[in-house]
Each structure stands twice: as structure tokens, then as C-alpha cells.
Write a protein that holds these residues in place. Structure first.
Motif, PDB file in Angstrom:
ATOM      1  N   UNK A 166       0.813  -1.221   0.000  1.00  0.00           N
ATOM      2  CA  UNK A 166       0.000   0.000   0.000  1.00  0.00           C
ATOM      3  C   UNK A 166       0.842   1.263   0.000  1.00  0.00           C
ATOM      4  N   UNK A 167       2.075   1.167   0.559  1.00  0.00           N
ATOM      5  CA  UNK A 167       2.912   2.366   0.566  1.00  0.00           C
ATOM      6  C   UNK A 167       3.322   2.756  -0.851  1.00  0.00           C
ATOM      7  N   UNK A 168       3.369   1.770  -1.758  1.00  0.00           N
ATOM      8  CA  UNK A 168       3.781   2.058  -3.126  1.00  0.00           C
ATOM      9  C   UNK A 168       2.599   2.367  -4.029  1.00  0.00           C
ATOM     10  N   UNK A 169       1.379   2.215  -3.518  1.00  0.00           N
ATOM     11  CA  UNK A 169       0.220   2.438  -4.391  1.00  0.00           C
ATOM     12  C   UNK A 169      -0.225   3.899  -4.312  1.00  0.00           C
ATOM     13  N   UNK A 170      -1.210   4.233  -5.123  1.00  0.00           N
ATOM     14  CA  UNK A 170      -1.624   5.637  -5.212  1.00  0.00           C
ATOM     15  C   UNK A 170      -2.492   6.019  -4.015  1.00  0.00           C
ATOM     16  N   UNK A 171      -2.623   7.303  -3.808  1.00  0.00           N
ATOM     17  CA  UNK A 171      -3.377   7.796  -2.669  1.00  0.00           C
ATOM     18  C   UNK A 171      -4.817   7.310  -2.682  1.00  0.00           C
ATOM     19  N   UNK A 172      -5.383   7.243  -3.894  1.00  0.00           N
ATOM     20  CA  UNK A 172      -6.785   6.878  -3.982  1.00  0.00           C
ATOM     21  C   UNK A 172      -6.989   5.450  -3.463  1.00  0.00           C
ATOM     22  N   UNK A 173      -6.079   4.556  -3.849  1.00  0.00           N
ATOM     23  CA  UNK A 173      -6.179   3.172  -3.392  1.00  0.00           C
ATOM     24  C   UNK A 173      -6.007   3.095  -1.884  1.00  0.00           C
ATOM     25  N   UNK A 174      -5.032   3.840  -1.388  1.00  0.00           N
ATOM     26  CA  UNK A 174      -4.767   3.791   0.051  1.00  0.00           C
ATOM     27  C   UNK A 174      -5.997   4.180   0.850  1.00  0.00           C
ATOM     28  N   UNK A 175      -6.651   5.268   0.431  1.00  0.00           N
ATOM     29  CA  UNK A 175      -7.813   5.741   1.180  1.00  0.00           C
ATOM     30  C   UNK A 175      -9.006   4.836   0.926  1.00  0.00           C
ATOM     31  N   UNK A 176      -9.177   4.414  -0.335  1.00  0.00           N
ATOM     32  CA  UNK A 176     -10.327   3.590  -0.702  1.00  0.00           C
ATOM     33  C   UNK A 176     -10.360   2.267   0.032  1.00  0.00           C
ATOM     34  N   UNK A 177      -9.177   1.613   0.171  1.00  0.00           N
ATOM     35  CA  UNK A 177      -9.135   0.312   0.826  1.00  0.00           C
ATOM     36  C   UNK A 177      -8.727   0.420   2.290  1.00  0.00           C
ATOM     37  N   UNK A 178      -7.855   1.380   2.566  1.00  0.00           N
ATOM     38  CA  UNK A 178      -7.228   1.459   3.886  1.00  0.00           C
ATOM     39  C   UNK A 178      -8.203   1.658   5.016  1.00  0.00           C
ATOM     40  N   UNK A 179      -9.019   2.713   4.936  1.00  0.00           N
ATOM     41  CA  UNK A 179      -9.859   3.034   6.083  1.00  0.00           C
ATOM     42  C   UNK A 179     -10.943   2.012   6.344  1.00  0.00           C
ATOM     43  N   UNK A 180     -11.647   1.534   5.303  1.00  0.00           N
ATOM     44  CA  UNK A 180     -12.636   0.480   5.584  1.00  0.00           C
ATOM     45  C   UNK A 180     -11.987  -0.751   6.197  1.00  0.00           C
ATOM     46  N   UNK A 181     -10.815  -1.104   5.706  1.00  0.00           N
ATOM     47  CA  UNK A 181     -10.138  -2.290   6.227  1.00  0.00           C
ATOM     48  C   UNK A 181      -9.765  -2.085   7.689  1.00  0.00           C
ATOM     49  N   UNK A 182      -9.261  -0.901   8.001  1.00  0.00           N
ATOM     50  CA  UNK A 182      -8.867  -0.600   9.370  1.00  0.00           C
ATOM     51  C   UNK A 182     -10.090  -0.629  10.297  1.00  0.00           C
ATOM     52  N   UNK A 183     -11.211  -0.088   9.793  1.00  0.00           N
ATOM     53  CA  UNK A 183     -12.446  -0.095  10.577  1.00  0.00           C
ATOM     54  C   UNK A 183     -12.884  -1.536  10.858  1.00  0.00           C
ATOM     55  N   UNK A 184     -12.671  -2.406   9.856  1.00  0.00           N
ATOM     56  CA  UNK A 184     -13.008  -3.822  10.020  1.00  0.00           C
ATOM     57  C   UNK A 184     -12.207  -4.434  11.164  1.00  0.00           C
ATOM     58  N   UNK A 185     -10.888  -4.123  11.200  1.00  0.00           N
ATOM     59  CA  UNK A 185     -10.021  -4.636  12.263  1.00  0.00           C
ATOM     60  C   UNK A 185     -10.540  -4.183  13.617  1.00  0.00           C
ATOM     61  N   UNK A 186     -10.853  -2.899  13.718  1.00  0.00           N
ATOM     62  CA  UNK A 186     -11.331  -2.366  14.997  1.00  0.00           C
ATOM     63  C   UNK A 186     -12.624  -3.064  15.424  1.00  0.00           C
ATOM     64  N   UNK A 187     -13.522  -3.260  14.453  1.00  0.00           N
ATOM     65  CA  UNK A 187     -14.794  -3.913  14.771  1.00  0.00           C
ATOM     66  C   UNK A 187     -14.555  -5.336  15.264  1.00  0.00           C
ATOM     67  N   UNK A 188     -13.643  -6.036  14.600  1.00  0.00           N
ATOM     68  CA  UNK A 188     -13.350  -7.413  14.999  1.00  0.00           C
ATOM     69  C   UNK A 188     -12.762  -7.461  16.401  1.00  0.00           C
ATOM     70  N   UNK A 189     -11.845  -6.515  16.696  1.00  0.00           N
ATOM     71  CA  UNK A 189     -11.249  -6.478  18.035  1.00  0.00           C
ATOM     72  C   UNK A 189     -12.335  -6.242  19.065  1.00  0.00           C
ATOM     73  N   UNK A 190     -13.247  -5.338  18.764  1.00  0.00           N
ATOM     74  CA  UNK A 190     -14.363  -5.036  19.653  1.00  0.00           C
ATOM     75  C   UNK A 190     -15.155  -6.306  19.937  1.00  0.00           C
ATOM     76  N   UNK A 191     -15.425  -7.043  18.863  1.00  0.00           N
ATOM     77  CA  UNK A 191     -16.192  -8.275  18.964  1.00  0.00           C
ATOM     78  C   UNK A 191     -15.437  -9.303  19.812  1.00  0.00           C
TER      79      UNK A 191
END
Lengths: 419, 348
Positions: free
Chosen positions: A79-104
Motif C-alpha cells: 500500500x505504501x507504493x500504491x496511489x493515494x486513492x487506493x490507500x484511502x479507498x481500501x485502507x480506512x474500511x479495512x482498518x475499521x473492520x479490524x477495529x470492529x473485529x477487536x471489539x467483537x
């Protein structure tokens, strides 16, 4: 596809930098995922009341968060080598998923089962085990000091005892274990070539599992002390450089004072004392950070002394921006590059310091593993020296290589410097 | 230059006191007490309270920290046996750092710390010196060579090797040396201590040979630790010099490449390296805990570490005071040497 091409192009331009980054990330991902890589508790278990995940049960919320972060750490070079759009498009939803799973996951109560107990009581239940089905403190009295099992030195005879040979520095002369090699549920057969790929220690603990968990601790010390030194050095260095005058004098003298400290000695002193409940990982990181911030502070101070007079800073001041905004938005981003280089080198240095302390026996206490402490566990047995030391060397080389490459990236004299 | 020197010297004393104070506080605020260890009765399984009290009073452990620090600094001995002015018996009026009296070890009162320091230094200093000479002896030609051959294939391979060597843990290298050359591997060299058993009965030549054989691996381990760093420093400084105009002038005068590199470039490139040499001094008295532990040598590093484990406050403070003093002096020497070598700093 287009995105992948961008990433590949990026990697091809500076292969060494990306290789170093990938190595650092892979090692840290391994450390973060240690409970899933080497564990005596099964990862999944078909219990009567529904599926259970025994490997996750003893972890606290923070450890579960780190565990779930492991794939993301592993994918950093992607992801560090990919474009900003990809980073934001995939990054934040994925991170939110991790947080939700930890919560669970963190909802369930934490259970502690003695090492090896799961395997003994498993019976006929179906279970899925980690790639290394041994816990970091799981002992097996029937196979102490077993050399790596793919070596001819580690054969099993008809009675099920392993045959000791004088190989790889093994002194021999130890009595054979009283009982045949004990194989528990989920473990490879007693004479499988990869039963203990890195051998075992005096208590029959699997070295591969201990190396994974030791790497987890050692890498954590490196990263934590580097971040600590970064924060402390940034605060003090920028304060000295920006305020100048008396503040600068005080900080500069403090830097000189800390530079004269016998660092190893001080760390030994603090660590040998114990830490009152806090894990030794954090104590060691704290002391290393407290003595290691001078490098960052000196760099930032020099940069800020220069930037204070820079034209864009004067322009920002002329526009009436607040001092905080000028420092945080204008000066700091322009001074950060050499600091990040220094931090990368310091992470490697901190790992070396921690391993030296643990080698002396003052760092992490048994049964906690640390790469330096593992070497201490059997200096006359070659496999106990070679494997943990090699992993440690690999990690330090990765950090130093990353630092060198980052420095080249920032050097205006070297052409083609965009990553 | 004089003003510069004066400023540096004026800062020396506060730094020294600062370091000793921090170490003093760290040692004393840490849990654990030499009194417990000293008066521990292995038969009873516990320590006798009266014994502990007597021991603590004798070593001022029951007094406020400030008093203990002043006692350590001197020049007056503040203990019950100390100077009359401070309520002592006057038996031992002066003591402490300022009286140049480091006292004796807490757990072995008959051993004077100064004597023990001398014995430990006699082990550490020659080894460190030999290792430093070896490291510099390899680093200077190697660094100069790789600067001259910059970018060539062999030089790049060497740079890679040095980079890896620089990143390897020192204790791991030392242990690999032990495994390779010690009894477990090739069995060529002894790996423990400085003398074989029964070395006292040997003739002087055999004794010396024995000593030399025992010191090969420790010296090698110590030298390997700094070799990569020194070589990279020499290389960097040589590269800087080679880009200077006077090197081009020397070449255009028609001097042979040997003279240009050896006389003009290398000599100038070694000037900054000299300041690095001054920084060896702290290691010379500090020793290396790791190498001394691995090879079982009774050196300074080991002394400090053992004192730390046994909570021998007097020894810890003496050793850190000595090493802090030497470090500060070495830093000062490095700066002064640098200023002497570079007129721009001297006059700037």
C-alpha cells in the motif's frame, strides 16, 4: 491492474529500499502474529458447545488488535507504493473492520490454560493447530537438548529415545531421557524431519516457537524504544532549535550529559531491579528511549535553527499564522526526513542493546523469550547460538538497510531519488 | 583556542557531578540492599534484624541520600569512623572522591577498590588496546582502498560485507568464534580465562605463549565489533578528501598515484579519524561486559556488572565515576584534537 503496475514500477525504481521495507514489515508481522504462528493451544477447536478459538482466549484486547494488524503490516510495502486513492479507498474500511473485529473479540472472558494442557486433554475432538504446534513455554522432559531434527544427529531409536551424537558442538555425555519421546496431540511424529526444525533447549522447549516469540519481544523493544526516542527527541530538539537562547543551552547541555552516560550499564541497573508489574519489554524500551533521544534531538535542533530563519517560515509568520501552526505545518515536515533516518538506525541499535542485556541475563525473565536470552540459554550448543542470533542479525540488518536507503532517498546529490 | 578550551573545561565539572549524581540516585532508589545479602544467614533462611541495622549504620545506608552522596564525594568521611566535625570518631577523617580515596568493597572490606581497579585494568586495558590497534591497522588501509576503488565490483562486495558486519550482534560474533575455534569446533584455541590451569609452573616463554593464545579470540571479538564502523569512517573521510582541489593539483603536477593517495590524501583523511581514536579511551577503562563474560575474563566490565548484581554501591559509584571522567576527558581530547587539526574551528 493499473494499480499493480504502479506498485511494480515503484518497486523497480529502488529495489533495495523496498526489499528492506518488506523485510522489516515481514518480521514485524511475524512478531505480531506470533500467537497464530507458534502456539500449543489449537487455533480452532470443535467443542461440544460450538467452535472455540483457544489460541485467542488468553490475549487481551491490545494483543488481539496487534494480531489482526499483522496482515496490514505485512502488506505495507504494497500500500505504501500504491496511489493515494487506493490507500484511502481500501485502507480506512479495512482498518475499521479490524477495529470492529477487536471489539467483537475482546468481549469474551480471558482464560489461562497452563502450557501444553490443551494438547493433553484434547482427546478425539477435531482441532486445527498453528504451523509450529508448540508453545513458547511448553516443556517436554523427554527431549532436552535435541539438535535440529533434520540433522542425522537427532535420530530416534527403536525404543523411541532419540540417539545423541556429538555434532554441532553437542558435548554429549548427557544421560538418555528416561522415557521415550513424548508426542502430544497435534504434534509431528517423533521422528519427523521437521518436528523441531531448530532443535530444543534444556527443558525440551521447541526453539522455533521460542524464536518466534522472542522475535516478537525483541522487535517490540526495538520499535517501542525508537518511537519513544523519536517523540522525546522531537519535542526537546524542536523546542531547543525553535526557542533558542536559554532553552537551547539547557537542552544542549542535557544532550552532552546523556551522551556521556554509560548506557548499557544504566539499562542493566534499571532492568535488573525489576519493573513492578510492567512487562520488562516496556521498561527496557523506556530506558533505551530515555538514553537514545539525543541523536534525534541534535538533528532536529540543527534543522530548526536553520528553518527558523527560512523564507517560507518568515512568510508564514507574515501571514499571521500562529506559532504552533508554523511549527507543526511548516517547519516540522521540512525537518523530519533526517530524523526518520536516525530513528530507523536507532531501532536496530536498540535491538542490539536489548539482546546484549538479555544475553547477560538481566532483561526479560524466563519463560518469556527474547532473542538474546535464547542464546544465553545454551552457549555450548551450536543451534541455540546460531538460529536466534541469525534472526536477530537479520532484523538489525533490515533496520539498518532501511535507514541507509532512506538516507539516500533524502540525499539531493544522488539522482533519481523519488521512491 | 584558549577561550574555547576554558569554556570546555568549565563545563567538565558540572557534567561529571551530574553523571555521578544520576548514577548515585539510580543505584540507591532501586530496590535491593547490600545489607540483606551481607547479613543473610543461610542456616536460618533469613537475615538477622540487628545485623542488618549494624551493617546499614556502618555504611551510612540509614542516613538521608544527600548525606550519602556527600560522603561519596568527600573529602570528609561522614561515617561513624569519620571526621570529628561530623560526629565521627576521627579514626578515618578523610575519604571519598575528593580525597582520592575510593574506600573498600562493601562485601569484602579487606579489598581496597583502588587495588581491585588496578588488577581489573591490567586485564582490560591491554586487551582493548590490542583490539584497537588491530581494528585501526585493518580499517585504515581497507577504508583507503575502498575509497580509491569506489564503485568497483570488489569494493561493492566489501561494502556489503562491512555493512552486514556492522549490523551483527557483538556477542553473537564472539560466540560463533568460540564455537568455531573452541573445543566444540576445531579445537585450535582456548576460550576461557587468560591462563591455562597450572600456568604458574610454566617458564616465562611458555607462560607468555599461553597468555597470547588465550587472548587471540577476545582481541579478535573486540576488534570485529568496531572494524566495520572504523572502515566506513575512514572511507567516508577519504572520499571527501579525494574530491578536494589539492588532490587534483597534486595529480596535475604529475605526481604518481601512490604519492597522491599516500602522502596527500590519506594523511589529510586521517585527521578526523584521530578524533575517533580518542573515543577509544572510555572503552579502555570501561571494558566490554559481553566479551569479558563470554571469555571469562576478570576485567572492568565484569567488575562493574558483578558489583551491580551484588548491589555494591561503593564499587558501582567508583567505576562509573572513573568511566565518566575518562569519557568526558576523551570527548574533550577529541574536540581539542579536532580543533588543532582544523584551523577553521580553532579560529572560528
Amino acid at each position: 491492474m493499473a494499480e499493480l503496475r504502479t506498485v511494480l514500477q515503484c518497486w523497480r525504481r529502488r529495489p533495495l529500499f523496498w526489499a528492506a521495507l518488506a523485510l522489516v514489515c515481514a518480521l514485524h508481522a511475524l512478531g505480531a502474529a506470533a500467537p497464530l504462528v507458534a502456539n500449543d493451544a489449537p487455533l480452532w477447536l470443535a467443542a461440544p458447545g460450538g467452535a472455540r478459538f483457544p489460541a485467542l482466549e488468553p490475549l487481551n484486547a491490545c494483543e488481539r488488535f496487534v494480531l489482526l494488524l499483522a496482515p496490514w503490516i505485512l502488506c505495507t510495502p504494497l500500500w505504501a507504493a500504491s496511489s493515494w486513492r487506493t490507500r484511502i479507498g481500501f485502507g480506512w474500511p479495512a482498518f475499521a473492520l479490524v477495529l470492529a473485529l477487536v471489539w467483537q473479540l475482546s468481549a469474551g472472558a480471558r482464560t489461562f490454560v497452563p502450557a501444553g494442557e490443551w494438547k493433553r486433554q484434547l482427546g478425539a475432538q477435531s482441532a486445527l493447530f498453528a504451523p509450529i504446534p508448540f508453545g513458547h513455554s511448553e516443556t517436554n522432559s523427554s527431549e532436552p537438548w535435541r539438535p535440529p531434527t533434520w540433522l542425522a544427529a537427532s535420530e530416534i531409536d527403536e525404543q523411541g529415545h532419540y540417539v545423541e551424537r556429538n555434532v554441532m558442538g553437542h558435548p554429549g555425555g548427557l544421560e538418555l531421557p528416561p522415557s521415550p519421546v513424548e508426542v502430544r496431540a497435534g504434534e509431528p511424529a517423533r521422528n519427523a524431519a521437521l518436528r523441531h526444525p531448530l532443535g530444543t533447549d534444556a527443558l525440551g522447549r521447541d526453539l522455533a516457537a521460542r524464536v518466534v516469540w522472542g522475535a516478537r519481544n525483541s522487535l517490540a523493544v526495538g520499535l517501542a524504544s525508537a518511537l519513544f526516542a523519536l517523540v522525546l527527541g522531537t519535542l526537546l530538539g524542536s523546542l531547543a532549535g525553535w526557542r533558542g537562547a536559554r532553552t537551547d543551552l539547557v537542552v544542549s547541555r542535557a544532550i552532552e550529559l546523556v551522551l556521556c552516560f554509560p548506557v548499557l550499564f544504566l539499562v542493566l541497573l534499571v532492568v535488573s531491579v525489576g519493573s513492578g508489574g510492567v512487562s520488562a519489554v516496556w521498561t527496557i524500551s523506556g530506558v533505551l528511549g530515555l538514553t537514545g533521544w539525543t541523536g534525534v534531538a541534535r538533528l532536529l535542533r540543527a534543522e530548526f535553527l536553520r528553518l527558523r530563519e527560512a523564507e517560507f517560515v518568515l512568510a508564514a509568520r507574515g501571514l499571521g499564522f500562529s506559532e504552533w501552526r508554523i511549527v507543526l505545518r511548516h517547519a516540522l515536515p521540512n525537518a523530519l526526513a533526517p530524523v526518520i533516518v536516525a530513528t530507523s538506525f536507532f531501532a536496530g541499535t536498540a535491538m542490539l542493546a536489548e539482546s546484549a542485556i538479555s544475553y547477560l541475563g538481566a532483561g526479560l525473565v524466563e519463560p518469556e523469550a527474547s532473542l538474546g536470552g535464547l542464546v544465553r540459554g545454551g552457549t555450548e550448543h551450536a543451534w541455540m547460538v546460531i538460529f536466534p542470533g541469525a534472526v536477530l542479525a537479520l532484523a538489525v540488518i533490515a533496520w539498518n538497510l532501511l535507514g541507509e536507503e532512506l538516507r539516500d532517498l533524502n540525499d539531493p546529490r544522488i539522482p533519481g531519488r523519488r521512491a | 583556542m584558549a577561550a574555547y578550551l576554558r569554556r570546555r573545561l568549565a563545563w567538565l565539572l558540572p557534567s561529571f557531578l551530574g553523571i555521578t549524581l544520576v548514577v548515585f540516585l539510580a543505584v540507591h532508589l532501586a530496590p535491593g540492599d547490600p545489607a540483606l545479602r551481607e547479613s543473610f544467614d543461610p542456616d536460618a533462611g533469613s537475615a538477622d534484624a540487628a545485623d542488618i541495622e549494624r551493617f546499614r549504620a556502618e555504611h551510612l545506608l540509614d542516613r538521608p541520600l544527600a548525606v550519602q552522596y556527600l560522603h561519596f564525594l568527600g573529602p570528609f568521611d561522614l561515617s561513624p569512623r569519620g571526621h570529628r566535625w561530623f560526629g565521627g570518631s576521627g579514626e578515618h577523617a578523610f575519604g571519598g572522591l575528593l580525597a582520592l580515596d575510593l574506600g573498600s568493597e562493601i562485601h569484602r572490606p579487606h579489598v581496597r577498590i583502588v587495588d581491585e581497579l588496578g588488577r581489573r585494568l591490567a586485564v582490560t586495558a591491554p586487551l582493548t588496546l590490542a583490539a584497537a590497534l588491530l581494528a585501526w591497522g585493518i580499517a585504515i588501509p581497507l577504508g583507503a582502498w575502498s575509497a580509491v576503488r569506489r564503485g568497483q565490483k570488489r569494493e561493492r562486495a566489501l561494502a556489503l560485507g562491512l555493512f552486514a558486519l556492522h549490523s551483527l550482534p557483538g556477542f553473537w560474533l564472539a560466540l560463533l568464534l568460540v564455537l568455531a575455534f573452541g573445543a566444540a569446533g576445531l579445537g585450535w584455541l582456548p576460550v576461557l580465562g587468560l591462563h591455562s590451569a597450572g600456568a604458574e609452573d610454566l617458564g616465562w616463554f611458555e607462560w607468555l605463549l599461553d597468555l597470547l593464545l588465550h587472548s587471540i579470540l577476545p582481541v579478535l571479538a573486540l576488534a570485529l565489533g568496531s572494524l566495520a564502523y572504523l572502515t566506513r569512517q575512514v572511507r567516508a573521510s577519504m572520499l571527501e578528501v579525494l574530491a578536494q582541489e589539492y588532490v587534483i593539483t597534486a595529480r596535475s603536477k604529475g605526481l604518481s598515484e601512490r604519492v597522491v593517495i599516500g602522502r596527500h590524501a590519506l594523511r589529510n583523511a586521517l585527521l578526523p579519524a584521530i578524533t575517533l581514536a580518542a573515543l577509544i579511551l572510555p572503552a579502555l577503562v570501561g571494558g566490554s561486559v559481553i566479551v569479558e563474560t563470554i571469555f571469562g575474563l576478570p576485567g572492568m566490565g565484569r567488575y562493574a556488572y558483578e558489583a551491580l548484581l551484588e548491589r555494591d554501591y561503593a564499587v558501582i559509584q567508583a567505576v562509573t565515576a572513573l568511566s565518566a571522567l575518562v569519557t568526558l576527558l576523551a570527548l574533550l581530547a577529541a574536540d581539542v584534537l579536532y580543533a588543532l587539526a582544523d584551523p577553521r574551528i580553532r579560529h572560528g
